[in-house]
Design an enzyme around this catalytic site. Structure first.
Site: not given
Ligand code: NAG
Ligand code: NAG
Ligand code: NAG
Ligand code: NAG
Ligand code: NAG
Length: 268
Positions: A78, A131, A135
């Site tokens: 993930h 992502e 992040h």
């Protein structure tokens, strides 16, 4: 944070907009000052894997079309999330470039297997873009994840070492249509292989059976990618609501003797 929301990009915060303006005014100065920007300090990673069947279940909740690609037959990444202490984030660090598909082209074949986007109604690369921008950019202060290519490459390497498929299989925990598993059983199996470090396990509800199924596994890592405790071991005794991190992070997995599903990925 969860996959179901990955495409709903969090809008710019006031802080970020202020920084953008600052950058426009004071040309060439990037948004890196802790005084003008939010605090981007972090000391660990959370490496999160997801079970594709459960992601499909979530997709159904949020109206996404789900399709598990034929090359996917195990847990998927993930994300690899820089994290500050037993909290979440930082996220949306504007200290490096936007997602550029060209940078990860050499990794795409592997990413499609180990970091698949299984929302058939979104662009193949949109999960990776999300992502990276949420992040990954925060991780660029570390040499091992200093740019987009290295961030994805490092994540793939972690998957080779920490794949939940392998870790669970090693302890006889296999996807099954009939066998169910308990939270402590899963946590213990993982901890045994991670130097006795605590991990987070997440569940989601199976709309077809009304039972819960395993959804995510979170492994916490230091900046050298060695496992560390996701939460204090003493909090394990009562991990429903003790401990700062666990209070923030309410796992939906049933506790105690209640077991949950780990359904197999249908053969393609
Ligand atoms: C950022 O957070 C870290 C850890 O919580 C703290 O030590 C540091 O003082 C903070 N820096 C600023 C500028 O707030
Ligand atoms: C999707 O959700 C609906 C109800 O919201 C349910 O009837 C249906 O069985 C679900 N589909 C799958 C594949 O789980
Ligand atoms: C993406 O990366 C490639 C290869 O480094 C570069 O040629 C291209 O200009 C970049 N695209 C953008 C939009 O920055
Ligand atoms: C999908 O993503 C790729 C790579 O980022 C991009 O080149 C392409 O234009 C996108 N397609 C759509 C339909 O958005
Ligand atoms: C794991 O940690 C617990 C709690 O600190 C301790 O009781 C136990 O002996 C440890 N097990 C191993 C194999 O290190």
């Amino acid at each position: 944070m969860n996959a179901a929301n990955f495409h709903n990009k969090v809008g710019s915060t006031n802080m970020v907009s202020r920084c953008v303006i600052l950058v426009l005014v004071v040309t060439l100065i990037d948004c890196i000052s802790p005084i003008t920007c939010k605090n981007d300090t972090w000391d660990r990673f959370i490496f999160t894997q997801e079970w594709p069947i459960a992601v499909c279940e979530k997709a159904n909740e949020t109206g996404h079309k789900c399709l598990i690609p034929s090359q996917v037959n195990s847990w998927g990444i993930h994300g690899l999330w820089p994290t500050n202490g037993h909290t979440r984030g930082p996220t949306e660090c504007h200290i490096s470039k936007d997602f550029n598909f060209t940078m990860i082209k050499p990794l795409v074949e592997e990413l499609q297997i180990f970091w698949p986007n299984i929302y058939a109604d979104t662009n193949m690369s949109s999960f990776w873009k999300h992502e990276w921008e949420k992040h990954g950019r925060c991780a660029t202060t570390l040499p091992a994840t200093a740019n987009e290519y290295l961030y994805f490459k490092q994540s793939l390497q972690l998957m080779k070492k920490f794949s939940a498929s392998t870790l669970l299989k090693n302890k006889g925990i296999l996807p099954s249509k009939t066998a169910h598993y308990r939270l402590d059983q899963i946590q213990f199996a993982l901890m045994q292989q991670l130097g006795n470090k605590t991990v987070i396990v997440e569940c989601t509800k199976d709309s077809a059976t009304g039972l819960y199924m395993i959804f995510e596994v979170e492994i916490c890592l230091d900046k050298k990618f060695n496992p560390i405790n996701c939460y204090a071991i003493q909090d394990r005794q009562d991990n429903s609501d003790s401990g700062h991190f666990l209070r923030k992070h309410k796992s939906r997995c049933p506790r105690g003797q209640k077991a949950f599903e780990y359904p197999p990925i249908p053969k393609h």
